[in-house]
Design a protein around this motif. Structure first.
Motif, PDB file in Angstrom:
ATOM      1  N   SER A   1      -4.592   9.933  -1.332  1.00  0.00           N
ATOM      2  CA  SER A   1      -5.324   8.709  -1.692  1.00  0.00           C
ATOM      3  C   SER A   1      -4.434   7.486  -1.447  1.00  0.00           C
ATOM      4  N   VAL A   2      -5.070   6.328  -1.337  1.00  0.00           N
ATOM      5  CA  VAL A   2      -4.319   5.081  -1.145  1.00  0.00           C
ATOM      6  C   VAL A   2      -4.288   4.308  -2.467  1.00  0.00           C
TER       7      VAL A   2
ATOM      8  N   GLN B   1       0.683   5.789  -0.202  1.00  0.00           N
ATOM      9  CA  GLN B   1      -0.166   6.988  -0.195  1.00  0.00           C
ATOM     10  C   GLN B   1       0.265   7.858  -1.365  1.00  0.00           C
TER      11      GLN B   1
ATOM     12  N   GLU C   1      -3.229   0.575  -3.673  1.00  0.00           N
ATOM     13  CA  GLU C   1      -2.985  -0.701  -2.991  1.00  0.00           C
ATOM     14  C   GLU C   1      -2.896  -1.845  -3.996  1.00  0.00           C
TER      15      GLU C   1
ATOM     16  N   LEU D   1      -9.430   5.489  -2.766  1.00  0.00           N
ATOM     17  CA  LEU D   1      -8.750   4.186  -2.802  1.00  0.00           C
ATOM     18  C   LEU D   1      -8.756   3.624  -4.225  1.00  0.00           C
TER      19      LEU D   1
ATOM     20  N   ARG E   1      -7.402   0.129  -5.895  1.00  0.00           N
ATOM     21  CA  ARG E   1      -6.810  -1.175  -5.556  1.00  0.00           C
ATOM     22  C   ARG E   1      -6.642  -2.011  -6.833  1.00  0.00           C
TER      23      ARG E   1
ATOM     24  N   LYS F   1       0.849  -1.185   0.000  1.00  0.00           N
ATOM     25  CA  LYS F   1       0.000   0.000   0.000  1.00  0.00           C
ATOM     26  C   LYS F   1       0.881   1.229   0.000  1.00  0.00           C
TER      27      LYS F   1
END
Ligand code: APR
Length: 182
Positions: free
Chosen positions: A8-9, A4, A11, A157, A159, A2
């Motif tokens: 925002s993330v 930053q 992942e 997020l 992902r 993960k």
């Protein structure tokens, strides 16, 4: 894994994208939006016939390579499916990098326009479409990172849901290279 990016993330996860509890999942579709194997098959199987019905009604002419369209998500936990069309790999000199980047960028724009705060992507074009995964991973991650850095309105997020170890490793290496993190 993960990181930053500007609040925002971003992942990386291993798993099945159809099981994700996010606002939107992205499909690796074809330009006829006709369904198929891989992620596309899995999404239509798990989501049920509503998704194909909506695709046929709203996008009878399909979707050009490098672009994307949105539907509801039928029985899936997500609210939307974003059907993105990546390029078929033909040596890398037929505009494939630009088209792959554009498929990711358009998906992120559509997710943002639909108020999605979380989005899950598969590794577009690296299955049936034959894109070498190391190169595709760099383009995918670079495009997402640029979007998260440059756009004011954006998902909180993003992902990547990667199906097998080799794909996960390729994305993990590319992310480390691009961010110096991880
Ligand atoms: N969740 C996450 N990833 C998955 C899943 C799943 N349920 N199923 C497969 N994958 C992975 C594959 O292992 C591969 O790493 O998604 C990646 C993309 O592979 P494909 O689904 O084959 O997508 P792509 O290479 O973009 O080819 C698109 O295939 O199924 C057809 O209709 C689709 O014609 C289109 C073409």
């Amino acid at each position: 894994m993960k990181v930053q990016i500007d609040g925002s993330v971003l992942e990386l996860a291993k798993g099945d994208i159809t099981q994700q509890e996010v606002d939107a999942i992205v499909n690796a579709a074809n330009s006829r939006l006709a369904g198929g194997g891989g992620v596309d098959g899995a999404i239509h199987r798990a989501g049920g016939p509503e998704i194909m019905k909506e695709l046929r009604a709203r996008y009878p002419n399909g979707c050009p390579t490098g672009s994307a369209v949105v539907t509801g998500a039928g029985n899936l936990k997500a609210r939307y499916v974003i059907h993105a069309v990546g390029p078929i790999y033909r040596g890398g000199t037929h505009g494939e990098p630009e088209k792959l980047a554009s498929a990711y960028r358009t998906s992120l724009q559509l997710a943002t326009e639909h108020g999605c705060s979380s989005v899950a992507f598969p590794s577009i074009s690296t299955g049936a479409y034959g894109y070498p995964v190391g190169e595709a991973a760099r383009i995918a991650l670079q495009t997402v990172i640029e979007f998260l850095k440059n756009e004011g309105k954006k998902p909180q997020l993003v992902r990547f849901v990667l199906f097998d170890d080799a794909t996960y490793q390729a994305y993990a290496e590319a992310l480390k290279e691009l961010t110096g993190q991880g």
